[in-house]
Scaffold this motif. Structure first.
Motif, mmCIF file in Angstrom:
data_model
loop_
_atom_site.group_PDB
_atom_site.id
_atom_site.type_symbol
_atom_site.label_atom_id
_atom_site.label_comp_id
_atom_site.label_asym_id
_atom_site.label_seq_id
_atom_site.Cartn_x
_atom_site.Cartn_y
_atom_site.Cartn_z
ATOM 1 N N SER A 215 0.844 -1.187 0.000
ATOM 2 C CA SER A 215 0.000 0.000 0.000
ATOM 3 C C SER A 215 0.883 1.241 0.000
ATOM 4 C CB SER A 215 -0.890 0.000 1.246
ATOM 5 O OG SER A 215 -1.522 1.260 1.401
ATOM 6 N N ALA A 216 0.429 2.275 -0.697
ATOM 7 C CA ALA A 216 1.164 3.544 -0.683
ATOM 8 C C ALA A 216 1.257 4.101 0.732
ATOM 9 C CB ALA A 216 0.481 4.555 -1.602
ATOM 10 N N ALA A 217 0.295 3.730 1.599
ATOM 11 C CA ALA A 217 0.335 4.190 2.988
ATOM 12 C C ALA A 217 1.540 3.608 3.716
ATOM 13 C CB ALA A 217 -0.956 3.804 3.705
ATOM 14 N N THR A 218 1.786 2.318 3.531
ATOM 15 C CA THR A 218 2.960 1.691 4.146
ATOM 16 C C THR A 218 4.234 2.267 3.551
ATOM 17 O OG1 THR A 218 1.721 -0.367 4.444
ATOM 18 C CG2 THR A 218 4.113 -0.511 4.589
ATOM 19 N N LEU A 219 4.226 2.482 2.260
ATOM 20 C CA LEU A 219 5.401 2.988 1.551
ATOM 21 C C LEU A 219 5.767 4.402 1.987
ATOM 22 C CD1 LEU A 219 7.446 2.178 -0.586
ATOM 23 C CD2 LEU A 219 5.791 2.861 -2.340
ATOM 24 N N SER A 220 4.782 5.159 2.450
ATOM 25 C CA SER A 220 5.047 6.545 2.859
ATOM 26 C C SER A 220 5.984 6.615 4.062
ATOM 27 C CB SER A 220 3.733 7.262 3.182
ATOM 28 O OG SER A 220 3.115 6.710 4.339
ATOM 29 N N ASN A 221 6.096 5.522 4.813
ATOM 30 C CA ASN A 221 7.038 5.489 5.937
ATOM 31 C C ASN A 221 8.481 5.378 5.451
ATOM 32 O OD1 ASN A 221 5.035 5.545 8.048
ATOM 33 N ND2 ASN A 221 4.553 3.436 7.538
ATOM 34 N N PHE A 222 8.662 5.043 4.173
ATOM 35 C CA PHE A 222 9.992 4.952 3.575
ATOM 36 C C PHE A 222 10.244 6.109 2.617
ATOM 37 C CE2 PHE A 222 8.931 0.779 5.000
ATOM 38 C CZ PHE A 222 10.106 0.090 5.234
ATOM 39 N N VAL A 223 9.213 6.462 1.842
ATOM 40 C CA VAL A 223 9.319 7.508 0.819
ATOM 41 C C VAL A 223 8.258 8.571 1.124
ATOM 42 C CG1 VAL A 223 9.334 7.990 -1.658
ATOM 43 C CG2 VAL A 223 9.964 5.701 -0.832
ATOM 44 N N PRO A 224 8.620 9.723 1.672
ATOM 45 C CA PRO A 224 7.644 10.706 2.170
ATOM 46 C C PRO A 224 6.602 11.160 1.156
ATOM 47 C CG PRO A 224 9.859 11.271 2.897
ATOM 48 C CD PRO A 224 10.015 10.140 1.922
ATOM 49 N N GLU A 225 6.977 11.226 -0.126
ATOM 50 C CA GLU A 225 6.041 11.733 -1.139
ATOM 51 C C GLU A 225 4.768 10.897 -1.248
ATOM 52 O OE1 GLU A 225 9.851 13.666 -1.898
ATOM 53 O OE2 GLU A 225 9.279 11.578 -1.487
ATOM 54 N N TYR A 226 4.820 9.639 -0.854
ATOM 55 C CA TYR A 226 3.618 8.795 -0.925
ATOM 56 C C TYR A 226 2.564 9.220 0.097
ATOM 57 C CZ TYR A 226 5.663 5.557 -4.286
ATOM 58 O OH TYR A 226 6.205 4.995 -5.420
ATOM 59 N N HIS A 227 2.949 10.036 1.083
ATOM 60 C CA HIS A 227 1.967 10.570 2.027
ATOM 61 C C HIS A 227 0.854 11.313 1.291
ATOM 62 C CE1 HIS A 227 3.632 9.649 5.948
ATOM 63 N NE2 HIS A 227 4.808 10.155 5.635
ATOM 64 N N ILE A 228 1.215 11.973 0.205
ATOM 65 C CA ILE A 228 0.256 12.778 -0.553
ATOM 66 C C ILE A 228 -0.959 11.946 -0.957
ATOM 67 C CG2 ILE A 228 -0.115 14.039 -2.725
ATOM 68 C CD1 ILE A 228 2.877 14.837 -2.568
ATOM 69 N N LEU A 229 -0.724 10.706 -1.367
ATOM 70 C CA LEU A 229 -1.799 9.871 -1.894
ATOM 71 C C LEU A 229 -2.766 9.394 -0.817
ATOM 72 C CD1 LEU A 229 0.279 7.792 -4.470
ATOM 73 C CD2 LEU A 229 -0.893 9.981 -4.784
ATOM 74 N N GLY A 230 -2.426 9.639 0.450
ATOM 75 C CA GLY A 230 -3.319 9.265 1.542
ATOM 76 C C GLY A 230 -4.182 10.408 2.037
ATOM 77 N N ILE A 231 -4.041 11.590 1.446
ATOM 78 C CA ILE A 231 -4.844 12.741 1.875
ATOM 79 C C ILE A 231 -6.328 12.439 1.661
ATOM 80 C CG2 ILE A 231 -5.438 15.136 1.311
ATOM 81 C CD1 ILE A 231 -2.490 15.606 0.711
ATOM 82 N N PRO A 232 -7.143 12.597 2.695
ATOM 83 C CA PRO A 232 -8.571 12.293 2.542
ATOM 84 C C PRO A 232 -9.252 13.184 1.511
ATOM 85 C CG PRO A 232 -8.111 13.352 4.659
ATOM 86 C CD PRO A 232 -6.795 13.011 4.063
ATOM 87 N N TYR A 233 -10.086 12.533 0.712
ATOM 88 C CA TYR A 233 -10.874 13.212 -0.327
ATOM 89 C C TYR A 233 -10.000 14.029 -1.281
ATOM 90 C CZ TYR A 233 -14.639 11.647 2.668
ATOM 91 O OH TYR A 233 -15.487 10.856 3.424
ATOM 92 N N LEU A 234 -8.829 13.496 -1.576
ATOM 93 C CA LEU A 234 -7.914 14.162 -2.513
ATOM 94 C C LEU A 234 -8.435 14.081 -3.945
ATOM 95 C CD1 LEU A 234 -5.084 15.453 -3.057
ATOM 96 C CD2 LEU A 234 -4.214 13.116 -3.328
ATOM 97 N N PHE A 235 -8.990 12.915 -4.294
ATOM 98 C CA PHE A 235 -9.451 12.686 -5.662
ATOM 99 C C PHE A 235 -10.965 12.834 -5.752
ATOM 100 C CE2 PHE A 235 -5.662 9.866 -5.120
ATOM 101 C CZ PHE A 235 -4.799 10.575 -5.944
ATOM 102 N N ARG A 236 -11.412 13.457 -6.828
ATOM 103 C CA ARG A 236 -12.848 13.663 -7.021
ATOM 104 C C ARG A 236 -13.559 12.366 -7.362
ATOM 105 N NH1 ARG A 236 -10.447 17.946 -9.522
ATOM 106 N NH2 ARG A 236 -10.601 17.006 -11.584
ATOM 107 N N ASP A 237 -12.900 11.551 -8.184
ATOM 108 C CA ASP A 237 -13.485 10.276 -8.609
ATOM 109 C C ASP A 237 -12.365 9.412 -9.174
ATOM 110 O OD1 ASP A 237 -12.947 11.328 -11.189
ATOM 111 O OD2 ASP A 237 -14.982 12.131 -11.356
ATOM 112 N N LYS A 238 -12.739 8.236 -9.638
ATOM 113 C CA LYS A 238 -11.748 7.277 -10.141
ATOM 114 C C LYS A 238 -11.006 7.819 -11.366
ATOM 115 C CE LYS A 238 -12.053 3.199 -9.110
ATOM 116 N NZ LYS A 238 -11.536 2.442 -7.936
ATOM 117 N N GLU A 239 -11.718 8.500 -12.248
ATOM 118 C CA GLU A 239 -11.078 9.045 -13.449
ATOM 119 C C GLU A 239 -10.003 10.066 -13.071
ATOM 120 O OE1 GLU A 239 -12.211 11.257 -17.686
ATOM 121 O OE2 GLU A 239 -13.717 11.082 -16.104
ATOM 122 N N HIS A 240 -10.347 10.958 -12.140
ATOM 123 C CA HIS A 240 -9.389 11.950 -11.676
ATOM 124 C C HIS A 240 -8.179 11.272 -11.051
ATOM 125 C CE1 HIS A 240 -8.335 15.242 -8.524
ATOM 126 N NE2 HIS A 240 -7.652 15.444 -9.638
#
Length: 323
Positions: free
Chosen positions: A89-114
């Motif tokens: 999971s990108a969440a686990t990976l964020s503990n190694f690579v900080p940039e993956y934290h971004i992908l865990g931001i709640p409601y970051l994406f509007r929908d699957k296409e976005h």
């Protein structure tokens, strides 16, 4: 058996070496998911595509079901070159690579296409590349759907219903902050311990996507599933840079092409699995709740604000995604 004991045994027998006696190279890939999971099916497509492209000179041997350890443990094996690849999971990976934290931001994406416009575009590719300096080269993203709350004794219809509830989360600061911001009490816990923890009342619930909710059998003891879809954290297919650098340029091209093709196939597997798993859960008596997501999104705004303060260098990426 402790993964370190397994590793030592494998190293001494030469099991994890790159080459076989027939001169083909073997890519050993460990992950934690069951073989029925749609992400595992995507990995099988990677295996098939790579062997086909390389005319059998590059083979993939897969170790599912956490045979080589937890996500964190297998990442560490990649870093030292004992295992070639993994899916985490990108969440686990964020503990190694900080940039993956971004992908865990709640409601970051509007929908699957976005979401996949971002992940498969320049921003997503740049995040995959960031892992190389930590010996973890990203190959592609797999669809892991949207995470939602499920509980055993009380339905969650609004954020207020989370008050006083202990909700299991991954050991990830973003997930912890998100649940706490919504009023719950975030409780990091190993995934393998979760069924018993819910059953015994150690936690009141958890949050995950439909295939994981069903494949883990958590639907048997959690009869309320609230589709608030608070985060859409993807899975990431990774290759250790030590293994990557042992490949020729042509072999690297084959590996990347096989990964990209598997990612597209995996999306189909994922959508099919979501439909199937939701039907299983409903048949088992799970009440599926469709809440007003904006109420949860509003509560979680502070998580984004705190993230930007902590990682100001990533603020521009977040803005680009939201645009």
């Amino acid at each position: 058996m402790n993964y370190k004991i397994i590793l030592i045994a494998l190293l001494f027998t030469g099991f994890l070496s790159c080459k076989k006696s027939d001169n083909s190279k073997v890519l050993y890939l460990g992950h934690t998911l069951p073989q029925t999971h749609p992400v595992h099916k995507g990995i099988l497509e990677f295996q098939k595509a790579l062997e086909l492209k390389s005319n059998g000179t590059l083979k993939v041997q897969i170790f599912p079901d956490a045979q080589l350890g937890s996500e964190r443990e297998v990442l560490e094996l990649l870093q030292i070159g004992s295992v070639a690849a993994t899916k985490v999971s990108a969440a686990t990976l964020s503990n190694f690579v900080p940039e993956y934290h971004i992908l865990g931001i709640p409601y970051l994406f509007r929908d699957k296409e976005h979401q996949f416009n971002i992940l498969e575009g320049d921003i997503g590719k740049s995040i995959l590349a960031k892992g190389s300096k930590f010996w973890l080269r990203g190959l592609c993203y797999y669809d892991a759907g949207s995470r939602s709350f499920y509980t055993s004794k009380k339905a969650i219809r609004t954020p207020k219903d989370l008050e006083g509830l202990k909700i299991r989360v991954m050991n990830n600061q973003m997930a912890i902050n998100m649940v706490n911001s919504m009023g719950g009490s975030a409780t990091p816990l190993a995934y393998g311990e979760l069924y018993t923890a819910i059953q015994q009342g150690v936690v009141d619930g958890a949050e995950n996507n439909p295939p994981s909710f069903v494949s883990s059998n958590h639907y048997e003891i959690s009869k309320y599933y609230t589709l608030d879809q608070h985060s859409s954290v993807p899975d990431v297919l990774l290759i250790g840079t030590k293994y990557w650098e042992s490949l020729s340029k042509q072999e690297q091209i084959w590996v990347q092409e096989a990964a990209d093709e598997s990612a597209q196939a995996q999306k189909v597997f994922w959508n099919e699995s979501v439909e199937e798993c939701m039907a299983i859960a409903k048949k088992a008596g799970v009440e599926v709740i469709i809440p007003e997501k904006s109420l949860f999104a509003e509560k979680s705004k502070s998580v984004v604000e705190d993230f930007v303060k902590e990682y100001p260098e990533m603020a521009d990426i977040v803005k680009q995604i939201k645009k």
